[in-house]
Design a protein around this motif. Structure first.
Motif, mmCIF file in Angstrom:
data_model
loop_
_atom_site.group_PDB
_atom_site.id
_atom_site.type_symbol
_atom_site.label_atom_id
_atom_site.label_comp_id
_atom_site.label_asym_id
_atom_site.label_seq_id
_atom_site.Cartn_x
_atom_site.Cartn_y
_atom_site.Cartn_z
ATOM 1 N N UNK A 27 0.838 -1.214 0.000
ATOM 2 C CA UNK A 27 0.000 0.000 0.000
ATOM 3 C C UNK A 27 0.864 1.252 0.000
ATOM 4 N N UNK A 28 1.635 1.397 -1.028
ATOM 5 C CA UNK A 28 2.644 2.453 -1.096
ATOM 6 C C UNK A 28 2.038 3.854 -1.030
ATOM 7 N N UNK A 30 -0.118 4.848 0.957
ATOM 8 C CA UNK A 30 -0.437 5.201 2.341
ATOM 9 C C UNK A 30 0.814 5.477 3.178
ATOM 10 N N UNK A 31 1.990 5.341 2.596
ATOM 11 C CA UNK A 31 3.235 5.551 3.333
ATOM 12 C C UNK A 31 3.426 7.035 3.625
ATOM 13 N N UNK A 32 3.818 7.326 4.860
ATOM 14 C CA UNK A 32 4.031 8.710 5.286
ATOM 15 C C UNK A 32 5.435 9.148 4.872
ATOM 16 N N UNK A 33 5.550 10.378 4.393
ATOM 17 C CA UNK A 33 6.863 10.908 4.011
ATOM 18 C C UNK A 33 7.763 11.012 5.241
ATOM 19 N N UNK A 34 9.052 10.963 5.013
ATOM 20 C CA UNK A 34 10.068 11.054 6.060
ATOM 21 C C UNK A 34 9.746 12.231 6.989
ATOM 22 N N UNK A 35 9.330 11.909 8.225
ATOM 23 C CA UNK A 35 8.881 12.971 9.139
ATOM 24 C C UNK A 35 9.484 12.763 10.520
ATOM 25 N N UNK A 203 4.198 -2.420 -6.269
ATOM 26 C CA UNK A 203 3.034 -2.389 -5.389
ATOM 27 C C UNK A 203 2.528 -3.788 -5.026
ATOM 28 N N UNK A 204 3.083 -4.821 -5.660
ATOM 29 C CA UNK A 204 2.605 -6.188 -5.432
ATOM 30 C C UNK A 204 3.525 -7.030 -4.568
ATOM 31 N N UNK A 271 10.961 -1.748 0.491
ATOM 32 C CA UNK A 271 10.133 -1.773 -0.718
ATOM 33 C C UNK A 271 11.043 -1.543 -1.921
ATOM 34 N N UNK A 272 10.494 -1.842 -3.099
ATOM 35 C CA UNK A 272 11.329 -1.816 -4.305
ATOM 36 C C UNK A 272 10.849 -0.757 -5.286
#
Length: 336
Positions: A27-28, A30-35, A203-204, A271-272
Motif C-alpha cells: 500500500x505504497x 499510504x506511506x508517510x513521508x520522512x517525518x 506495489x505487489x 520496498x522496491x
C-alpha cells in the motif's frame, strides 16, 4: 543455480511466486513521508546531549540516523561501489557462490528463506560472516579483486562504531558504559549486501516484508539515490530518506530484551522501485551464542518486573529462523 537469482536478468513481468495477497501488499500510497526521523550528531561536544538524544530515539522509534560517525566517506563510497560491481558479475560467476542453506557462513542467495517461504521477496543478497576477519575473509568472493580488502576495512570501522554506540545506549539506560558490550560476550558480526533489482510491479511485492532484527544492533549503509527503507511508527509506515554520509542505526531484539522493553526493536521493511535498482549494506552485531540474555538486573524491580525470561542467543536465533520473517515478534515467545 544462477536461475534462482533475480539479479541475473531483466524482468518485464513480476513472476507469480512474488505476488503478495491483496491484504499483504505494501500500500505504497499510504506511506508517510520522512517525518521527524531522529538524527544524532555523534560529534556534538556535549556527551550528555548525545546520550540523551540516543536514549530518546531508542524509546520513541527504535532507530535513528547518525552523522559524523567516524567512518570515512571514501570507505563508504568504496564499499557501495564494490558491492555494485559484485552484483554485475556474470551469472556463471555468481552461480558458484549460490546457496539456500541458512547455516552457511558465506553465501549468495535470494529472497529470505526460499526453502520454507511460500511467497518470495524481490531481493538477492550476499551474506558474510565478519568476525574474526582472518577466519572468514579467505572464503569471501575473490571477484571483484578489491572486494575483500574494501569490505574488511569497512567491517572493522563498523564494529568500532557499534561498540561506541553500545556505550551511549548503556549510559542512556543508567547502566555502566561497558555493560552491553560485556554482557553480550565475544560478539559475532555478519553482513548482508542487499541488491534489489528494478521491479516491474513494486506495489505487489516487497524487497523484505515487515520484520524485526534478531541480533543486538544493525548499522545500515543506504543507497543515497534510491529510498526503500520504511519503519513502523504508531501503526503507520514511514519512509526513511537517507541523509548524505549518514548511517541508519536500528535496535535488534536483544536490546529490547536487555532494556526490559523500554527500548524498541523496530519493525521495518524494504520496498522496491520500478525505475532503478537499489543497494544497501547491513551490518549486524550479534551476541555470543552461548551467553545468557535477558533484562538487565538493574532495570528490574517491584514496579518494573522482568518482561522477558532468560535465554541463550543460540536458542533465540534458531527460533527466529524456524519461522516466517513477518510472523509475530519473536520476542513474544520469550515473555515471562
Amino acid at each position: 543455480m544462477a536461475e534462482q537469482l533475480i539479479s541475473t536478468s531483466v524482468h518485464h513481468k513480476l513472476p507469480d511466486s512474488y505476488v503478495r495477497n491483496e491484504a499483504e501488499r505494501p500500500r505504497l500510497d499510504e506511506v508517510v513521508a520522512d517525518a521527524n526521523i531522529p538524527v544524532v550528531d555523534l560529534a556534538h561536544p556535549d556527551r550528555a546531549t548525545v546520550v540523551s538524544q540516543i536514549g530518546a530515539a531508542c524509546r520513541s522509534h527504535g532507530f535513528f540516523q547518525v552523522l559524523n560517525h567516524g567512518l570515512p566517506v571514501e570507505l563508504m563510497l568504496a564499499a557501495m561501489a564494490v558491492a555494485n560491481d559484485f552484483f554485475r558479475l556474470s551469472p556463471e560467476e555468481k552461480a558458484k557462490l549460490y546457496s539456500d542453506d541458512p547455516a552457511k557462513k558465506m553465501r549468495l542467495s535470494t529472497s529470505f528463506n526460499v526453502r520454507k517461504e511460500t511467497v518470495h521477496n524481490w531481493r538477492d543478497y550476499l551474506r558474510l560472516h565478519c568476525h574474526p576477519l582472518e577466519q572468514f575473509v579467505p572464503d569471501w568472493p575473490a571477484n571483484p579483486p578489491p572486494f575483500r580488502d574494501i569490505m574488511s576495512e569497512y567491517c572493522k570501522e563498523v564494529r568500532n562504531l557499534g561498540f561506541r554506540l553500545y556505550a551511549a545506549i548503556s549510559e542512556s539506560l543508567g547502566l555502566e558504559d561497558d555493560y552491553i558490550k560485556n554482557v553480550l560476550g565475544e560478539q559475532e558480526q555478519h553482513m548482508a549486501v542487499n541488491f534489489y533489482p528494478k521491479c516491474p510491479s513494486p506495489e505487489l511485492t516487497y524487497g523484505l516484508p515487515a520484520h524485526t532484527d534478531p541480533n543486538a544492533l544493525t548499522i545500515l549503509l543506504m543507497d543515497e539515490q534510491v529510498a526503500g527503507l520504511q519503519v513502523l511508527k504508531e501503526g503507520k509506515w514511514i519512509a526513511v530518506n537517507p541523509r548524505p554520509n549518514a548511517l541508519v542505526i536500528n535496535l535488534g531484539d536483544q536490546l529490547q530484551a536487555l532494556s526490559n522493553g523500554r527500548y524498541k526493536s523496530v519493525w521495518h521493511r524494504a520496498v522496491v522501485n520500478s525505475d532503478r535498482a537499489r543497494m544497501s549494506i547491513a551490518s549486524f552485531l550479534c551476541p555470543c551464542n552461548s551467553v545468557t540474555l535477558g533484562p538487565a538486573e538493574k532495570l528490574i524491580g517491584d514496579e518494573t518486573p522482568a518482561v522477558y525470561r532468560n535465554y541463550t542467543y543460540d536458542e533465540y536465533y534458531k527460533k527466529f529462523w524456524s519461522r516466517n520473517l513477518d510472523q509475530e515478534h519473536c520476542l513474544e515467545l520469550f515473555r515471562t
